[in-house]
Design a protein around this motif. Structure first.
Motif, PDB file in Angstrom:
ATOM      1  N   LYS A 108       0.823  -1.220   0.000  1.00 13.83           N
ATOM      2  CA  LYS A 108       0.000   0.000   0.000  1.00 13.83           C
ATOM      3  C   LYS A 108       0.854   1.267   0.000  1.00 13.83           C
ATOM      4  O   LYS A 108       0.432   2.317  -0.500  1.00 13.83           O
ATOM      5  CB  LYS A 108      -0.891  -0.040   1.253  1.00 13.83           C
ATOM      6  N   ASN A 149     -12.843  -7.621   9.319  1.00 16.38           N
ATOM      7  CA  ASN A 149     -12.483  -8.713   8.403  1.00 16.38           C
ATOM      8  C   ASN A 149     -11.095  -8.554   7.785  1.00 16.38           C
ATOM      9  O   ASN A 149     -10.445  -9.543   7.452  1.00 16.38           O
ATOM     10  CB  ASN A 149     -13.562  -8.911   7.321  1.00 16.38           C
ATOM     11  N   PHE A 150     -10.640  -7.304   7.613  1.00 16.33           N
ATOM     12  CA  PHE A 150      -9.246  -7.025   7.223  1.00 16.33           C
ATOM     13  C   PHE A 150      -8.736  -5.982   8.214  1.00 16.33           C
ATOM     14  O   PHE A 150      -8.642  -4.790   7.892  1.00 16.33           O
ATOM     15  CB  PHE A 150      -9.183  -6.458   5.801  1.00 16.33           C
ATOM     16  N   HIS A 153      -5.129  -4.436   6.703  1.00 18.57           N
ATOM     17  CA  HIS A 153      -5.105  -3.871   5.342  1.00 18.57           C
ATOM     18  C   HIS A 153      -6.104  -2.733   5.126  1.00 18.57           C
ATOM     19  O   HIS A 153      -5.756  -1.717   4.504  1.00 18.57           O
ATOM     20  CB  HIS A 153      -5.389  -5.048   4.390  1.00 18.57           C
ATOM     21  N   LEU A 154      -7.334  -2.858   5.609  1.00 18.43           N
ATOM     22  CA  LEU A 154      -8.322  -1.835   5.233  1.00 18.43           C
ATOM     23  C   LEU A 154      -8.157  -0.516   5.988  1.00 18.43           C
ATOM     24  O   LEU A 154      -8.172   0.543   5.344  1.00 18.43           O
ATOM     25  CB  LEU A 154      -9.741  -2.400   5.289  1.00 18.43           C
ATOM     26  N   ARG A 280     -15.875 -11.221   3.073  1.00 21.21           N
ATOM     27  CA  ARG A 280     -15.303 -10.109   2.321  1.00 21.21           C
ATOM     28  C   ARG A 280     -16.465  -9.323   1.746  1.00 21.21           C
ATOM     29  O   ARG A 280     -17.458  -9.907   1.285  1.00 21.21           O
ATOM     30  CB  ARG A 280     -14.428 -10.595   1.162  1.00 21.21           C
ATOM     31  N   CYS A 281     -16.290  -8.022   1.721  1.00 17.93           N
ATOM     32  CA  CYS A 281     -17.376  -7.188   1.198  1.00 17.93           C
ATOM     33  C   CYS A 281     -17.673  -7.514  -0.256  1.00 17.93           C
ATOM     34  O   CYS A 281     -18.786  -7.318  -0.729  1.00 17.93           O
ATOM     35  CB  CYS A 281     -17.002  -5.716   1.346  1.00 17.93           C
ATOM     36  N   THR A 282     -16.657  -8.015  -0.970  1.00 21.65           N
ATOM     37  CA  THR A 282     -16.813  -8.301  -2.404  1.00 21.65           C
ATOM     38  C   THR A 282     -17.327  -9.714  -2.673  1.00 21.65           C
ATOM     39  O   THR A 282     -17.522 -10.083  -3.844  1.00 21.65           O
ATOM     40  CB  THR A 282     -15.454  -8.147  -3.108  1.00 21.65           C
ATOM     41  N   THR A 437     -13.760 -11.363  -5.806  1.00 25.23           N
ATOM     42  CA  THR A 437     -12.958 -10.938  -4.652  1.00 25.23           C
ATOM     43  C   THR A 437     -11.526 -10.697  -5.147  1.00 25.23           C
ATOM     44  O   THR A 437     -11.204 -11.029  -6.286  1.00 25.23           O
ATOM     45  CB  THR A 437     -12.932 -12.047  -3.594  1.00 25.23           C
ATOM     46  N   GLY A 438     -10.709 -10.142  -4.250  1.00 15.53           N
ATOM     47  CA  GLY A 438      -9.289  -9.986  -4.595  1.00 15.53           C
ATOM     48  C   GLY A 438      -9.023  -8.760  -5.447  1.00 15.53           C
ATOM     49  O   GLY A 438      -8.203  -8.782  -6.366  1.00 15.53           O
ATOM     50  N   ALA A 439      -9.703  -7.652  -5.118  1.00 12.67           N
ATOM     51  CA  ALA A 439      -9.536  -6.424  -5.900  1.00 12.67           C
ATOM     52  C   ALA A 439      -8.109  -5.891  -5.784  1.00 12.67           C
ATOM     53  O   ALA A 439      -7.411  -6.143  -4.802  1.00 12.67           O
ATOM     54  CB  ALA A 439     -10.517  -5.380  -5.391  1.00 12.67           C
ATOM     55  N   SER A 440      -7.726  -5.128  -6.788  1.00  7.04           N
ATOM     56  CA  SER A 440      -6.366  -4.574  -6.837  1.00  7.04           C
ATOM     57  C   SER A 440      -6.309  -3.250  -6.070  1.00  7.04           C
ATOM     58  O   SER A 440      -7.192  -2.402  -6.216  1.00  7.04           O
ATOM     59  CB  SER A 440      -5.997  -4.326  -8.303  1.00  7.04           C
ATOM     60  N   SER A 441      -5.228  -3.074  -5.306  1.00 10.95           N
ATOM     61  CA  SER A 441      -5.038  -1.793  -4.609  1.00 10.95           C
ATOM     62  C   SER A 441      -4.629  -0.705  -5.584  1.00 10.95           C
ATOM     63  O   SER A 441      -4.645   0.481  -5.243  1.00 10.95           O
ATOM     64  CB  SER A 441      -3.951  -1.929  -3.542  1.00 10.95           C
ATOM     65  N   PHE A 445     -11.493   1.509  -5.514  1.00  9.00           N
ATOM     66  CA  PHE A 445     -12.273   0.450  -4.895  1.00  9.00           C
ATOM     67  C   PHE A 445     -13.441   1.078  -4.141  1.00  9.00           C
ATOM     68  O   PHE A 445     -13.259   1.722  -3.115  1.00  9.00           O
ATOM     69  CB  PHE A 445     -11.397  -0.357  -3.924  1.00  9.00           C
ATOM     70  N   ALA A 458      -8.831   2.672  -2.032  1.00  5.49           N
ATOM     71  CA  ALA A 458      -7.666   2.079  -2.706  1.00  5.49           C
ATOM     72  C   ALA A 458      -6.948   3.173  -3.517  1.00  5.49           C
ATOM     73  O   ALA A 458      -6.580   4.185  -2.942  1.00  5.49           O
ATOM     74  CB  ALA A 458      -8.061   0.869  -3.521  1.00  5.49           C
TER      75      ALA A 458
HETATM   76  O1  LIG Z   1     -13.838  -7.004   2.490  1.00  2.21           O
HETATM   77  C1  LIG Z   1     -13.670  -6.143   1.684  1.00  2.21           C
HETATM   78  C2  LIG Z   1     -12.391  -5.915   0.959  1.00  2.21           C
HETATM   79  C3  LIG Z   1     -12.115  -7.005   0.028  1.00  2.21           C
HETATM   80  C4  LIG Z   1     -10.899  -6.907  -0.836  1.00  2.21           C
HETATM   81  N1  LIG Z   1     -10.687  -5.577  -1.366  1.00  2.21           N
HETATM   82  C5  LIG Z   1      -9.509  -4.938  -1.368  1.00  2.21           C
HETATM   83  O2  LIG Z   1      -8.510  -5.404  -0.875  1.00  2.21           O
HETATM   84  C6  LIG Z   1      -9.508  -3.586  -2.050  1.00  2.21           C
HETATM   85  C7  LIG Z   1      -8.158  -3.085  -2.399  1.00  2.21           C
HETATM   86  C8  LIG Z   1      -7.613  -2.107  -1.417  1.00  2.21           C
HETATM   87  O3  LIG Z   1      -8.374  -1.576  -0.578  1.00  2.21           O
HETATM   88  O4  LIG Z   1      -6.415  -1.822  -1.502  1.00  2.21           O
HETATM   89  C9  LIG Z   1     -11.190  -7.888  -1.959  1.00  2.21           C
HETATM   90  O5  LIG Z   1     -11.666  -7.440  -3.016  1.00  2.21           O
HETATM   91  O6  LIG Z   1     -10.995  -9.073  -1.749  1.00  2.21           O
END
Ligand SMILES: O=CCC[C@H](NC(=O)CCC(=O)O)C(=O)O
Ligand SMILES: NC(=O)c1ccc[n+]([C@@H]2O[C@H](COP(=O)([O-])OP(=O)(O)OC[C@H]3O[C@@H](n4cnc5c(N)ncnc54)[C@H](O)[C@@H]3O)[C@@H](O)[C@H]2O)c1
Length: 490
Positions: A108, A149-150, A153-154, A280-282, A437-441, A445, A458
């Motif tokens: 990050k 949940n994170f 990271h979040l 995960r929110c996604t 899931t697993g979005a890119s930073s 986002f 993000a």
């Molecule tokens: O729970 C929600 C977040 C899920 C996660 N998203 C990110 O990591 C977004 C990227 C960031 O904030 O840097 C996902 O998509 O798995």
């Protein structure tokens, strides 16, 4: 376990003066952490300390702030295993996954540095007389609220860009993950942030309310449930001068249409629905499968693969795919959600079961095609609802039939279908042939509708961490060559 000094205010660790609260490992209920919450008076001290630190921090050259933030990145790297273990113990997530969370925290920093320049850098344009300059300035004192949940990271995704932009921060982590927050703050302390630049107030909802309603904050960056986000939005009504960034939940659809590799589709469905035990929110909550043979094959393979998902302790040598959910209560909530769907006409295809007294659940799949009164709730756990469809457009319409709008996906080999889906779907994240899931930073986002307030995080977090200042400038006061009609200056 005894209480300890868990509030970091004005560069000092202080004992909380509020009620005691504790955090447990949800897999076995062992206590991990215990301390007294911060009171409203202590929150007030934290806001005052952040205000006092703001001018000197905000007026440092960007490179000087970056030096401290990079030192934090180095410390994160050195301590990443300890952090991954703490996240795993406190959330129940397996170590393979929490190691990626610790890695994302390190990543990050470089991404936020790039985003700071790209999204909020300085731009100069020549004018007939002088130049137009665009700069960005920090808001001042901002509050950061994090979800469980994170837990690393979040909040880090708000804190790092906020500090780089020159804001000072008061961080209120989830009451379910105070230990991770404390470890992270110790690294910021070691990195040498001046006192008051970052403050930590730990506690339950009362501490959160005291911070969110404090008149001395200039902005609030929140990641958490849609329910809390909506409360904060109401609370901020009538305060246009304050910046509010809300990253909230979703009720996310995944549609399957015409795939040659059904096993690959099953893989992407499982990664979408059951990773992090569905927390995960996604995560995909609704799966749309075509009626007929292809849908039947995928469903049969999905049930088989889901039944075989390994569940276990975070540190099991043979790592599980799913660990425990965050708490016994959250797990019981998933059983209740499943029961509610059954009462509405859902048919359990694979039952979600709960090991009572713990956060462990097995993943569930429930057929909901015939449910007429489908509740538009985010079920934050591993329960996937299946809908069969005969018409692609009708499936897209049903996928969009939610007040949320966070993520959506299509698994299908036909590019024209994807382009159509992309045009019609209503979500901030729309994926094709990849898990949702697993979005890119390195991308924005955020969601629309009940998922966010158009302040994507993000890569775009830089945008809500600073406001633009437009200036027209000339080095010396100079009389124009031509005066406006009707003017004489002698
Ligand atoms: O729970 C929600 C977040 C899920 C996660 N998203 C990110 O990591 C977004 C990227 C960031 O904030 O840097 C996902 O998509 O798995
Ligand atoms: N869109 C995103 O980026 C994103 C990412 C992760 C999680 N989430 C969402 O977060 C939720 C899970 O997290 P959670 O259960 O920790 O969220 P939550 O809303 O319960 O809590 C988030 C934070 O708000 C605080 N809080 C709760 N009520 C408050 C109040 N009335 N006033 C002030 N503060 C208050 C909590 O103490 C915590 O720090 C899910 O809905 C998930 O979808 C969204």
């Amino acid at each position: 376990m005894t209480t300890h000094a868990a509030q970091f205010i004005n560069g000092e660790w202080r004992l909380g003066e509020g009620a005691v609260f504790a955090s447990v490992n949800p897999a076995n209920n062992e206590e991990i952490w215990r301390a007294n919450a911060a009171t409203a008076e202590q929150v007030d001290s934290a806001v005052k300390a952040a205000r006092e630190a703001f001018y000197s921090w905000g007026e440092l050259a960007f490179e000087e702030r970056l030096t401290v933030v990079k030192r934090f990145a180095e410390l994160l790297k050195e301590n990443s295993e300890a952090l991954a273990v703490a996240i795993a113990q406190e959330t129940g997530k397996p170590l393979w996954e929490t190691r990626t969370e610790a890695g994302a925290m390190v990543g990050k920093i470089a991404i936020s540095e790039k985003a700071y320049h790209e999204r909020t850098g300085v731009v100069e344009n020549p004018m007939p007389v002088g130049r137009a300059v665009i700069r960005h300035k920090a808001h001042g004192v901002v509050a950061v609220f994090g979800p469980y949940n994170f837990p690393g990271h979040l909040p880090n995704g708000h804190i790092v860009p906020a500090l780089l932009a020159g804001n000072t921060v008061i961080f209120k982590p989830s009451e379910l993950t105070p230990y991770v927050a404390e470890l992270t703050l110790k690294l910021w302390e070691q990195a040498g942030l001046p006192k008051g630049v970052i403050n930590l107030v730990q506690g339950e909802v009362e501490t959160g309310k005291a911070l969110a309603s404090h008149k001395g904050i200039d902005g609030l960056f929140f990641t958490g449930s849609s329910r809390t986000g909506h409360l904060l939005h109401e609370q901020y009504a009538g305060q246009p001068g304050k910046i509010l960034a809300l990253e909230m939940g979703g009720n996310n659809p995944l549609i399957v249409k015409d795939v040659a590799d059904t096993k690959a589709a099953v893989h992407d469905i499982i990664q979408s629905a059951f990773i992090s035990s569905g927390q995960r929110c996604t995560c995909a909550r609704k799966l749309f499968l075509p009626e007929g043979e292809q849908g039947d094959v995928i469903l049969a393979q999905l049930l088989k693969a889901t039944k075989a998902i390994k569940i276990g302790n975070y540190d099991a040598e043979d790592q599980p795919f799913m660990g425990s959910m965050i708490s016994n209560n959250a797990a019981a909530g998933m059983v209740a959600a499943q029961q509610q769907l059954v009462e509405l006409g859902g048919e359990i295809l694979l039952e979600l079961t709960h090991t009572e007294g713990t956060g462990f659940v097995t993943p569930g799949i429930i057929e909901c095609t015939k449910v007429t009164d489908f509740p538009d709730d985010e079920h934050f756990g591993p329960l996937l609802k299946v809908f069969r469809y005969s018409d692609f457009d009708a499936a897209i319409e049903k996928a969009n039939d939610t007040s949320f709008g966070l993520s959506a996906g299509l698994l299908g080999d036909n590019q024209a279908d994807y382009e159509h889906f992309l045009r019609r779907s209503r979500a901030g994240i729309v994926n094709w042939n990849r898990p949702i899931t697993g979005a890119s930073s390195a991308a924005p986002f955020g969601g629309i509708g009940a998922s966010g307030n158009h302040r994507a995080s993000a890569y775009y977090a830089a945008d809500y961490c600073a406001y633009p200042v437009a200036s027209v400038e000339l080095d010396k006061v100079t009389l124009p060559g031509t005066l406006s009609p009707g003017l004489t200056i002698e």
